[in-house]
Scaffold this motif. Structure first.
Motif, PDB file in Angstrom:
ATOM      1  N   ASP A 291       0.839  -1.204   0.000  1.00  0.00           N
ATOM      2  CA  ASP A 291       0.000   0.000   0.000  1.00  0.00           C
ATOM      3  C   ASP A 291       0.876   1.257   0.000  1.00  0.00           C
ATOM      4  OD1 ASP A 291      -2.263  -1.546  -0.014  1.00  0.00           O
ATOM      5  OD2 ASP A 291      -2.610  -1.404   2.154  1.00  0.00           O
ATOM      6  N   ALA A 292       1.989   1.207   0.727  1.00  0.00           N
ATOM      7  CA  ALA A 292       2.898   2.359   0.774  1.00  0.00           C
ATOM      8  C   ALA A 292       3.529   2.597  -0.593  1.00  0.00           C
ATOM      9  CB  ALA A 292       3.982   2.130   1.822  1.00  0.00           C
ATOM     10  N   ASP A 293       3.927   1.511  -1.272  1.00  0.00           N
ATOM     11  CA  ASP A 293       4.501   1.640  -2.616  1.00  0.00           C
ATOM     12  C   ASP A 293       3.489   2.264  -3.572  1.00  0.00           C
ATOM     13  OD1 ASP A 293       6.900   0.457  -1.859  1.00  0.00           O
ATOM     14  OD2 ASP A 293       6.218  -1.556  -2.372  1.00  0.00           O
ATOM     15  N   ARG A 294       2.256   1.825  -3.481  1.00  0.00           N
ATOM     16  CA  ARG A 294       1.219   2.341  -4.371  1.00  0.00           C
ATOM     17  C   ARG A 294       0.953   3.818  -4.102  1.00  0.00           C
ATOM     18  NH1 ARG A 294      -3.155  -2.650  -4.805  1.00  0.00           N
ATOM     19  NH2 ARG A 294      -1.644  -4.211  -5.516  1.00  0.00           N
ATOM     20  N   ALA A 295       0.961   4.188  -2.824  1.00  0.00           N
ATOM     21  CA  ALA A 295       0.730   5.587  -2.472  1.00  0.00           C
ATOM     22  C   ALA A 295       1.846   6.484  -3.004  1.00  0.00           C
ATOM     23  CB  ALA A 295       0.606   5.732  -0.958  1.00  0.00           C
ATOM     24  N   GLU A 296       3.069   5.975  -3.014  1.00  0.00           N
ATOM     25  CA  GLU A 296       4.193   6.746  -3.543  1.00  0.00           C
ATOM     26  C   GLU A 296       4.088   6.926  -5.052  1.00  0.00           C
ATOM     27  OE1 GLU A 296       7.796   4.894  -2.370  1.00  0.00           O
ATOM     28  OE2 GLU A 296       7.630   5.485  -0.258  1.00  0.00           O
ATOM     29  N   GLY A 297       3.490   5.970  -5.742  1.00  0.00           N
ATOM     30  CA  GLY A 297       3.248   6.095  -7.167  1.00  0.00           C
ATOM     31  C   GLY A 297       4.497   6.151  -8.023  1.00  0.00           C
ATOM     32  N   ARG A 298       5.520   5.393  -7.642  1.00  0.00           N
ATOM     33  CA  ARG A 298       6.774   5.439  -8.386  1.00  0.00           C
ATOM     34  C   ARG A 298       6.846   4.410  -9.506  1.00  0.00           C
ATOM     35  NH1 ARG A 298      11.311   6.032  -3.540  1.00  0.00           N
ATOM     36  NH2 ARG A 298      10.609   8.062  -2.749  1.00  0.00           N
ATOM     37  N   SER A 299       6.027   3.356  -9.429  1.00  0.00           N
ATOM     38  CA  SER A 299       6.096   2.319 -10.454  1.00  0.00           C
ATOM     39  C   SER A 299       4.769   1.581 -10.535  1.00  0.00           C
ATOM     40  CB  SER A 299       7.236   1.337 -10.155  1.00  0.00           C
ATOM     41  OG  SER A 299       6.962   0.594  -8.970  1.00  0.00           O
ATOM     42  N   LEU A 300       4.645   0.735 -11.564  1.00  0.00           N
ATOM     43  CA  LEU A 300       3.468  -0.100 -11.740  1.00  0.00           C
ATOM     44  C   LEU A 300       3.848  -1.339 -12.540  1.00  0.00           C
ATOM     45  CD1 LEU A 300       1.086   1.337 -14.500  1.00  0.00           C
ATOM     46  CD2 LEU A 300       3.514   1.858 -14.320  1.00  0.00           C
ATOM     47  N   MET A 301       2.992  -2.361 -12.465  1.00  0.00           N
ATOM     48  CA  MET A 301       3.193  -3.571 -13.253  1.00  0.00           C
ATOM     49  C   MET A 301       2.355  -3.430 -14.518  1.00  0.00           C
ATOM     50  SD  MET A 301       5.239  -4.990 -11.170  1.00  0.00           S
ATOM     51  CE  MET A 301       5.609  -4.464  -9.482  1.00  0.00           C
ATOM     52  N   ILE A 302       3.031  -3.304 -15.654  1.00  0.00           N
ATOM     53  CA  ILE A 302       2.312  -2.972 -16.886  1.00  0.00           C
ATOM     54  C   ILE A 302       1.524  -4.146 -17.461  1.00  0.00           C
ATOM     55  CG2 ILE A 302       3.866  -1.092 -17.495  1.00  0.00           C
ATOM     56  CD1 ILE A 302       5.276  -3.023 -19.422  1.00  0.00           C
ATOM     57  N   CYS A 303       1.661  -5.341 -16.887  1.00  0.00           N
ATOM     58  CA  CYS A 303       0.890  -6.476 -17.410  1.00  0.00           C
ATOM     59  C   CYS A 303      -0.556  -6.463 -16.928  1.00  0.00           C
ATOM     60  CB  CYS A 303       1.563  -7.792 -17.057  1.00  0.00           C
ATOM     61  SG  CYS A 303       1.598  -8.188 -15.295  1.00  0.00           S
ATOM     62  N   VAL A 304      -0.843  -5.804 -15.798  1.00  0.00           N
ATOM     63  CA  VAL A 304      -2.211  -5.811 -15.262  1.00  0.00           C
ATOM     64  C   VAL A 304      -2.730  -4.435 -14.866  1.00  0.00           C
ATOM     65  CG1 VAL A 304      -2.159  -8.197 -14.439  1.00  0.00           C
ATOM     66  CG2 VAL A 304      -1.321  -6.377 -12.957  1.00  0.00           C
ATOM     67  N   SER A 305      -1.863  -3.522 -14.469  1.00  0.00           N
ATOM     68  CA  SER A 305      -2.312  -2.234 -13.942  1.00  0.00           C
ATOM     69  C   SER A 305      -2.799  -1.314 -15.049  1.00  0.00           C
ATOM     70  CB  SER A 305      -1.185  -1.569 -13.144  1.00  0.00           C
ATOM     71  OG  SER A 305      -0.833  -2.371 -12.045  1.00  0.00           O
ATOM     72  N   ARG A 306      -3.690  -0.403 -14.686  1.00  0.00           N
ATOM     73  CA  ARG A 306      -4.264   0.521 -15.662  1.00  0.00           C
ATOM     74  C   ARG A 306      -4.143   1.948 -15.136  1.00  0.00           C
ATOM     75  NH1 ARG A 306      -6.521  -2.033 -19.585  1.00  0.00           N
ATOM     76  NH2 ARG A 306      -7.798  -0.260 -20.270  1.00  0.00           N
ATOM     77  N   ALA A 307      -4.973   2.856 -15.635  1.00  0.00           N
ATOM     78  CA  ALA A 307      -4.868   4.262 -15.255  1.00  0.00           C
ATOM     79  C   ALA A 307      -6.151   4.745 -14.607  1.00  0.00           C
ATOM     80  CB  ALA A 307      -4.547   5.117 -16.474  1.00  0.00           C
ATOM     81  N   LEU A 308      -6.002   5.548 -13.544  1.00  0.00           N
ATOM     82  CA  LEU A 308      -7.114   6.262 -12.950  1.00  0.00           C
ATOM     83  C   LEU A 308      -7.192   7.680 -13.495  1.00  0.00           C
ATOM     84  CD1 LEU A 308      -6.843   5.084  -9.232  1.00  0.00           C
ATOM     85  CD2 LEU A 308      -8.465   4.287 -10.985  1.00  0.00           C
ATOM     86  N   SER A 309      -6.081   8.159 -14.046  1.00  0.00           N
ATOM     87  CA  SER A 309      -6.042   9.456 -14.719  1.00  0.00           C
ATOM     88  C   SER A 309      -6.215   9.241 -16.226  1.00  0.00           C
ATOM     89  CB  SER A 309      -4.696  10.145 -14.430  1.00  0.00           C
ATOM     90  OG  SER A 309      -3.614   9.280 -14.714  1.00  0.00           O
ATOM     91  N   ASP A 310      -6.341  10.328 -16.972  1.00  0.00           N
ATOM     92  CA  ASP A 310      -6.544  10.219 -18.408  1.00  0.00           C
ATOM     93  C   ASP A 310      -5.336   9.624 -19.120  1.00  0.00           C
ATOM     94  OD1 ASP A 310      -9.076  11.293 -18.200  1.00  0.00           O
ATOM     95  OD2 ASP A 310      -8.397  13.352 -18.569  1.00  0.00           O
ATOM     96  N   SER A 311      -4.154   9.800 -18.512  1.00  0.00           N
ATOM     97  CA  SER A 311      -2.945   9.293 -19.142  1.00  0.00           C
ATOM     98  C   SER A 311      -1.895   8.964 -18.098  1.00  0.00           C
ATOM     99  CB  SER A 311      -2.382  10.325 -20.137  1.00  0.00           C
ATOM    100  OG  SER A 311      -1.979  11.494 -19.444  1.00  0.00           O
ATOM    101  N   LEU A 312      -0.924   8.173 -18.499  1.00  0.00           N
ATOM    102  CA  LEU A 312       0.212   7.836 -17.676  1.00  0.00           C
ATOM    103  C   LEU A 312       1.490   8.164 -18.454  1.00  0.00           C
ATOM    104  CD1 LEU A 312      -0.764   4.269 -16.377  1.00  0.00           C
ATOM    105  CD2 LEU A 312      -1.055   6.445 -15.156  1.00  0.00           C
TER     106      LEU A 312
END
Length: 316
Positions: A291-312
């Motif tokens: 949860d801490a990693d996600r809150a920092e927003g430094r990385s993502l797993m591109i095989c499953v994760s998507r966007a909550l904003s219009d773009s990444l």
């Protein structure tokens, strides 16, 4: 980058419990194997199937062999059925180096280790580390019945004051998650691995103790959502913008435009495709980041994760 550099020989196969096989792996030339830490797993390439992840259950520090245990999945896509029905002593398996997305905080003084079914495998490695390092530990092991309890004899030989075995058929129901969490002592953290209903119940009951609960799941949540929409991904270093369709992963969109990146599981459980996020808000759907990693927003797993904003914006 070779994601599976190890070729390991199967040196022992044994039935550990109903529908659970224990597999011993050693180097082809019997040389020392790369070290691992408690909670680590191997990614095993099964012929004709996607790589599968199996936790190492022997004591961290063992470098002459790796031990894994595999449960036979009721609806196996080929991985567990191959290992149960076709694998033989002397066969060779191609594997990754040990990876750990479920690390034990070795600075703690007390550990409550919780396992459900085949989830005992990483927990056994943690237990063995606790024993070797004189840590205060206890184990809660839950299974449907004694016949499906892997390593029953091993666990029965441990200090009975430290081990609680819960069998659903004998207890008349599932493990009392709220009662277990309510019994935590000062400084005690829970490390749990098992089926989704057990982990869901623990997380639902955690409340203010959530920061002391650490879980590892067998599988990521099913990918895709009927409400998913497309979004734009901008590749910062190459100055390119790509559209990711509603039913398309970021990885698939990159592949369609000949952008090749390391990947393995395509399910958000191995970490091979972790990519730096420069801007935008990710919809994290992996089982790797905290949860801490996600809150920092430094990385993502591109095989499953998507966007909550219009773009990444990705560092690619």
């Amino acid at each position: 980058m070779d994601l599976h550099p190890l070729n390991l020989r199967v040196t022992c196969l044994a039935a550990e419990a109903k529908d659970i096989v224990l597999i011993e792996l050693r180097a082809l030339d019997n040389r020392t194997l790369p070290p691992f830490t408690a909670g680590a797993h191997l990614e095993v390439v099964v012929p004709g199937d996607m790589p599968r992840h199996y936790s190492l259950l022997n004591a961290p520090g063992d470098q002459d062999r790796y031990l894994i245990a595999v449960g036979l999945a009721p609806e196996s896509r080929g991985g567990s059925s191959y290992l149960h029905q076709q694998l033989r002593v002397g066969d060779t398996l191609t594997c990754s180096l040990p990876r750990n997305h479920f690390p034990l905080d070795e600075s703690l003084s007390r550990y409550c280790l919780v396992a459900g079914g085949i989830g005992i495998t990483p927990i056994l490695a943690m237990l063995r580390w606790c024993q070797a390092n004189d840590k205060d530990w206890r184990l809660v092991y839950s299974a449907r019945n004694r016949q499906r309890a892997a390593f029953y004899e091993t666990l029965s030989a441990l200090d009975t004051k430290r081990v609680l075995m819960h069998f659903d058929d004998e207890a008349g129901g599932h493990l009392d998650s709220a009662g277990l969490l309510g019994s935590l002592r000062d400084g005690e953290h829970v490390y749990a691995c098992g089926p989704a209903p057990m982990l869901d119940a623990l997380q639902a009951a955690a409340g203010p103790r959530a920061e002391r609960l650490h879980v590892e799941r067998f599988n990521a949540a099913p990918a895709g959502n009927t409400s998913d929409t497309g979004f734009t991904v901008h590749l910062q270093r190459s100055n390119r913008s790509l559209w990711v369709g509603a039913e398309q992963s970021i990885l698939e969109a990159l592949e369609a435009h000949d952008v090749q990146l390391p990947f393995s599981c395509r399910a958000g459980i191995c970490g091979s495709c972790e990519t730096t996020l420069c801007d935008g808000v990710a919809d994290h759907r992996d089982l790797i980041l905290s949860d801490a990693d996600r809150a920092e927003g430094r990385s993502l797993m591109i095989c499953v994760s998507r966007a909550l904003s219009d773009s990444l914006v990705l560092d690619l």
